[in-house]
Enzyme design. Structure first.
Site, PDB file in Angstrom:
ATOM      1  N   CYS A 244      -2.008   7.458  -8.731  1.00 51.68           N
ATOM      2  CA  CYS A 244      -3.076   6.833  -9.633  1.00 51.68           C
ATOM      3  C   CYS A 244      -4.267   6.219  -8.385  1.00 51.68           C
ATOM      4  O   CYS A 244      -4.208   4.871  -8.353  1.00 51.68           O
ATOM      5  CB  CYS A 244      -2.648   5.734 -10.580  1.00 51.68           C
ATOM      6  SG  CYS A 244      -1.413   6.508 -11.761  1.00 51.68           S
ATOM      7  N   GLY A 248      -9.327   4.423  -3.889  1.00 57.11           N
ATOM      8  CA  GLY A 248      -8.745   4.901  -2.819  1.00 57.11           C
ATOM      9  C   GLY A 248      -8.090   3.795  -1.785  1.00 57.11           C
ATOM     10  O   GLY A 248      -7.942   3.955  -0.633  1.00 57.11           O
ATOM     11  N   LYS A 250      -5.295   1.903  -1.586  1.00 57.72           N
ATOM     12  CA  LYS A 250      -3.875   2.127  -1.115  1.00 57.72           C
ATOM     13  C   LYS A 250      -3.983   3.466  -0.482  1.00 57.72           C
ATOM     14  O   LYS A 250      -2.835   3.620   0.618  1.00 57.72           O
ATOM     15  CB  LYS A 250      -2.990   1.978  -2.365  1.00 57.72           C
ATOM     16  CG  LYS A 250      -2.966   0.618  -2.881  1.00 57.72           C
ATOM     17  CD  LYS A 250      -1.913   0.605  -4.063  1.00 57.72           C
ATOM     18  CE  LYS A 250      -2.135  -0.936  -4.698  1.00 57.72           C
ATOM     19  NZ  LYS A 250      -3.107  -0.851  -5.782  1.00 57.72           N
ATOM     20  N   CYS A 368      -0.596  -4.644 -11.219  1.00 59.90           N
ATOM     21  CA  CYS A 368      -1.191  -6.033 -11.004  1.00 59.90           C
ATOM     22  C   CYS A 368      -1.241  -6.773 -12.437  1.00 59.90           C
ATOM     23  O   CYS A 368      -2.000  -7.367 -12.678  1.00 59.90           O
ATOM     24  CB  CYS A 368      -2.960  -5.640 -10.490  1.00 59.90           C
ATOM     25  SG  CYS A 368      -3.787  -4.727 -11.726  1.00 59.90           S
TER      26      CYS A 368
END
Length: 439
Positions: A244, A248, A250, A368
């Site tokens: 997922c 971008g 990570k 998160c």
């Protein structure tokens, strides 16, 4: 701009936010884009008024209702000026004089509200706990199960502003060199306490104008997200999927850990986000990433590549309760049915993405979120449904990748603003058994 014009702009932005379904920062960005004449200092002042309301809407509404005044963007801003920003009632009245660029004059009820808030503090003993902590009432029991008596401390941190964290791009530099480059541009930064790649800015600055940013030496990334990428332990030569990928962030961190060697596939259902990621990848000097648009978690591409990757990073869609410092308006748009839908979808995404992992490979599950339903409960449900996977304790992964002791927990990692100074973040690591069992 006059103070009154700044207040009027804040009311306009909050009104537009309430009327639509876009995040407040998008609404504000559009507002300023159409008004290029508004300078940086004025934009900062306007944004401050907006975020005072978004962070403390529940408490402000309580006071407005207590004075029997209609609740709305205008009265919330007026209440925030007095209760939080420390404006005297005369100053509030003076800025609302009906000038072309300033708010209309206060009504009698609004005058009564403004005068009635003089010498008051935002919190009141009679407030319900959810109101005093500025969170939706339906979410209070979910968060209380996680934090218990520490709820007030965590909510106070969540209702404050977030620092600006940068991740140093190891493809181009190291942390000390990047720090010196920022210092040369007059920007002070300190090493983050947990991530060995992080720098925390001492003040907010327009990053797009910095040479260090333009050259790809640093990327904006909260320390919690940096840690998650490090714990994935994506090494040079591996085959890795960011399932997922979003815009971008990570992906960039994983690519740097791989030193541009091996294959990294960034999967995303939004073509627009993949296009945004392409610009960031070029700036960072990343060359080992393939961008893959998927129709969903069960895209045929997943089936064709089952069992062929060493690492699969799955940062699932969630309620985002850990990001309220940056996106406080999100909490007022959440509904109980949203949580129920997301919990079901998260398990589907996780189990589908796990098909990509080879025996001995790892799945990194991240959110998160601060809610157990999206975090530990999902990890436990996955392990119960997938006997070929074992839990890899985060404490072990931390020792192997970052070094030293994990700051929270043995099995899972849960980071919070109050305890760790990061966004709220959860991470679990699963390892596929080298010898799959019969299902």
């Amino acid at each position: 701009m006059t103070p009154g014009a700044q207040v009027a702009a804040a009311i306009d932005i909050l009104t537009a936010t309430d009327m639509g379904d876009r995040p407040a920062d998008d609404v504000a960005a559009d507002y300023f884009r159409r008004r290029r004449y508004i300078g940086a200092k004025d934009r900062a002042s306007i944004a401050a008024h907006v975020y005072v309301v978004l962070r403390h809407r529940a408490a402000l509404d309580w006071w407005i209702d207590k004075h029997a005044v209609e609740i709305g963007p205008r009265t919330r801003v007026l209440a925030g000026l007095g209760l939080i920003e420390g404006w005297r009632s005369e100053a509030v009245s003076a800025c609302c004089d009906g000038d072309r660029f300033r708010p209309p004059r206060l009504s009698q009820n609004e005058e009564r509200l403004v005068r009635g808030l003089v010498s008051r503090t935002l919190r009141h003993p009679q407030m319900p706990r959810a109101v005093a902590n500025d969170l939706p009432e339906w979410l209070e029991p979910h968060l209380e199960r996680v934090f218990g008596k520490g709820l007030e401390r965590e909510m106070a941190a969540l209702n404050g502003p977030a620092a600006t964290d940068l991740r140093v791009n190891l493809l181009k530099t190291d942390r000390e060199t990047a720090r010196h480059a920022l210092t040369a541009e007059g920007i002070g930064a300190d090493p983050t306490p947990w991530s060995p790649l992080g720098l925390r800015l001492r003040r907010r600055v327009p990053l797009g104008n910095l040479v260090a940013f333009k050259q790809g030496l640093v990327e904006v990334q909260d320390e919690s997200s940096q840690i998650a990428a490090l714990l994935a332990d994506a090494r040079p030569g591996m085959r890795v999927v960011d399932f997922c990928a979003g815009a971008g962030g990570k992906t960039l961190a994983l690519a740097a850990g791989m030193a541009n060697r091996g294959k990294l596939v960034a999967c995303e259902v939004s073509q627009r986000r993949l296009e945004r990621a392409a610009r960031r990848l070029r700036r960072a000097g990343v060359t080992n990433v393939e961008r893959r648009a998927l129709t969903g978690e069960r895209d045929k591409w997943v089936k064709r590549h089952a069992g062929s990757f060493d690492r699969v990073f799955v940062d699932v869609p969630c309620l985002g309760t850990g990001t309220w410092r940056r996106n406080p308006d999100a909490k007022w748009r959440m509904r109980p049915e949203d949580l129920a839908e997301l919990v079901e979808r998260q398990q589907q995404i996780l189990r589908s993405a796990a098909r990509l992992v080879r025996p001995g490979g790892r799945v990194i599950y991240a959110t998160c979120s601060l809610l157990r339903e999206e975090d530990e409960a999902q990890a436990e449900a996955f392990l119960a449904a997938e006997p070929n996977f074992l839990l890899l304790p985060v404490a072990r992964a931390w020792a192997e990748t970052i070094g030293g002791a994990s700051p929270d927990g043995e099995d899972y990692l849960r980071l919070t603003p109050a305890r760790h100074g990061t966004d709220g973040f959860f991470l679990a690591i699963f390892e596929r058994h080298p010898c799959p069992t019969a299902s």
